[in-house]
Design a protein around this motif. Sequence first.
Motif, PDB file in Angstrom:
ATOM      1  N   GLU A   3      27.613  12.983  28.705  1.00 54.36           N
ATOM      2  CA  GLU A   3      26.693  14.198  27.904  1.00 54.36           C
ATOM      3  C   GLU A   3      27.551  14.919  26.935  1.00 54.36           C
ATOM      4  OE1 GLU A   3      29.103  16.152  31.013  1.00 54.36           O
ATOM      5  OE2 GLU A   3      27.824  14.277  31.027  1.00 54.36           O
ATOM      6  N   SER A  38      19.161  23.675  31.494  1.00 57.89           N
ATOM      7  CA  SER A  38      19.862  24.290  30.499  1.00 57.89           C
ATOM      8  C   SER A  38      19.359  24.260  29.010  1.00 57.89           C
ATOM      9  CB  SER A  38      21.181  23.206  30.489  1.00 57.89           C
ATOM     10  OG  SER A  38      22.140  23.735  29.694  1.00 57.89           O
ATOM     11  N   GLY A  39      18.723  23.210  28.789  1.00 59.79           N
ATOM     12  CA  GLY A  39      18.259  23.306  27.453  1.00 59.79           C
ATOM     13  C   GLY A  39      16.963  24.324  27.049  1.00 59.79           C
ATOM     14  N   THR A  63      25.502  15.115  23.344  1.00 63.31           N
ATOM     15  CA  THR A  63      25.134  16.184  22.887  1.00 63.31           C
ATOM     16  C   THR A  63      25.887  16.376  21.570  1.00 63.31           C
ATOM     17  OG1 THR A  63      26.936  17.318  24.392  1.00 63.31           O
ATOM     18  CG2 THR A  63      24.384  17.347  24.962  1.00 63.31           C
ATOM     19  N   GLN A 114      20.705  22.780  20.204  1.00 59.76           N
ATOM     20  CA  GLN A 114      19.230  23.114  21.097  1.00 59.76           C
ATOM     21  C   GLN A 114      18.548  24.364  20.725  1.00 59.76           C
ATOM     22  OE1 GLN A 114      20.689  22.431  25.206  1.00 59.76           O
ATOM     23  NE2 GLN A 114      21.377  20.673  24.705  1.00 59.76           N
ATOM     24  N   TRP A 167      15.119  18.672  23.696  1.00 57.28           N
ATOM     25  CA  TRP A 167      16.177  18.137  23.017  1.00 57.28           C
ATOM     26  C   TRP A 167      17.405  17.870  24.016  1.00 57.28           C
ATOM     27  CZ3 TRP A 167      15.834  15.830  18.710  1.00 57.28           C
ATOM     28  CH2 TRP A 167      16.965  15.701  17.887  1.00 57.28           C
ATOM     29  N   ALA A 168      17.529  18.647  25.124  1.00 58.08           N
ATOM     30  CA  ALA A 168      18.769  18.570  26.140  1.00 58.08           C
ATOM     31  C   ALA A 168      18.341  17.472  27.140  1.00 58.08           C
ATOM     32  CB  ALA A 168      18.745  20.038  26.691  1.00 58.08           C
ATOM     33  N   ASN A 213      27.245  20.692  28.964  1.00 59.73           N
ATOM     34  CA  ASN A 213      26.288  20.682  27.726  1.00 59.73           C
ATOM     35  C   ASN A 213      26.947  21.380  26.403  1.00 59.73           C
ATOM     36  OD1 ASN A 213      24.070  20.607  26.213  1.00 59.73           O
ATOM     37  ND2 ASN A 213      22.822  21.935  27.475  1.00 59.73           N
ATOM     38  N   MET A 253      19.863  19.451  32.995  1.00 65.53           N
ATOM     39  CA  MET A 253      19.877  19.624  31.470  1.00 65.53           C
ATOM     40  C   MET A 253      18.406  20.035  30.992  1.00 65.53           C
ATOM     41  SD  MET A 253      22.833  18.401  30.373  1.00 65.53           S
ATOM     42  CE  MET A 253      22.439  18.292  28.649  1.00 65.53           C
ATOM     43  N   GLY A 281      25.936  20.725  23.787  1.00 64.17           N
ATOM     44  CA  GLY A 281      24.813  20.480  22.383  1.00 64.17           C
ATOM     45  C   GLY A 281      23.974  21.996  22.669  1.00 64.17           C
ATOM     46  N   VAL A 282      24.490  22.963  23.096  1.00 63.41           N
ATOM     47  CA  VAL A 282      23.573  24.233  23.185  1.00 63.41           C
ATOM     48  C   VAL A 282      23.299  24.873  21.725  1.00 63.41           C
ATOM     49  CG1 VAL A 282      23.621  26.731  23.861  1.00 63.41           C
ATOM     50  CG2 VAL A 282      24.293  24.983  25.426  1.00 63.41           C
ATOM     51  N   ASN A 289      23.821  17.256  18.229  1.00 65.13           N
ATOM     52  CA  ASN A 289      23.892  18.493  17.558  1.00 65.13           C
ATOM     53  C   ASN A 289      23.793  18.377  15.970  1.00 65.13           C
ATOM     54  OD1 ASN A 289      24.199  20.525  19.307  1.00 65.13           O
ATOM     55  ND2 ASN A 289      26.369  20.763  19.367  1.00 65.13           N
TER      56      ASN A 289
END
Length: 378
Positions: A148, A258-259, A152, A96, A133-134, A90, A255, A92-93, A156
Amino acid sequence: MSSTFTDRLLGRVKPSAWVPLTAPLVAILFAALITSIVLVITGNPVLDTLVTMVEYGSQPRSLAQIVNYATTYYLSAIAVAIGFRMNLFNIGVDGQYRLAGLVAAAVGGTVTLPAPFLPIVIILVAMIVGAAWAGIAGVLKATRGVSEVISTIMLNTIATGIGAYLLLEVWGVRQGNDIGTKPIPAAGQVPGLGLIPDTPLKVYGLFILAVVVGFGFHVLLNKMRFGFDLRATGQSEPAAVASGVNVKRMIVYAMLISGAMAGLIGMPQLLGESYTYNLNFQAGLGFTGIAIALLGRNNPVGIVFAALLWAFLDVSANILDLHDVSPEIVTIMQGVIVLSVVVAYELAHRYRVTAEQRRVSRELAGAASTPQKEGATA
């Protein structure tokens, strides 16, 4: 010392117990060596520089800053680690948590609720936005097989654009030379904790939230069926499918969680210091979380020490300018730590596999020799 004696000595302690502990230590020592070489090349005293960093980092105000930095770093690393435990990257943290922080700040500056409830609403909004979003990346991977990593990264960029539009055109108000959301009222603020004596700087009140998240992460992975399915899917999808695990559903769930954890990253700063989301809101914490999760071996306890180390390096870098030492030395050290810890863990993994193969070979050889001895005796 003979090889047989060495094998017996090491055999008493399982490699799975001590190898993972030595890998990050070796990586840190190697990073210190590289940093020392860089300091020598640039004409800076190695020992004096390290002593200066330690002395500055051990001051009461610096300790409070380290705990505050480590709190946000820890939340970021946990968000990343949840995906890592299922072989999901992930990346894209960052998008997010920034999008979640913006929406949560806008809600907090608009909604009127009493003190016990407004911070809870703000935090829940941040978690929902981060999870949603995640979840887009999770659904794309589960239904269309989209990586992913790619999705992601793209999300972003999209989150950055959406956030800029919402901040500048919808929710933003002029704050001197800056633009930010409406300030969160006192009812939505979380007061700091005076954990560090001899300094007026307080630790984020949501430090407690980070502790709860870490404990919850441990329980989720090690005490619940969901955590077993998560780890099983990450280790072997075919084996997980054979045991009845719905892999696609687990991808989406992982996900989403995580998001949701990513949505918490900006909350300590938002509710404990800035009380508004503006152009100066800290960015890049998602990528820092990746490094800390790797250093902490995706373990809630290991991540604590990794986050504290990273925070110490960031805080102690502030004193280097006053001693004519480039603060980028710390960045070099952090980069070398990440690189070397990845290599160290890979070497440790190979050693564990080799040690296990040797152990199995010895047991098979012993089992095969026993019938032969019995037959000779008969």
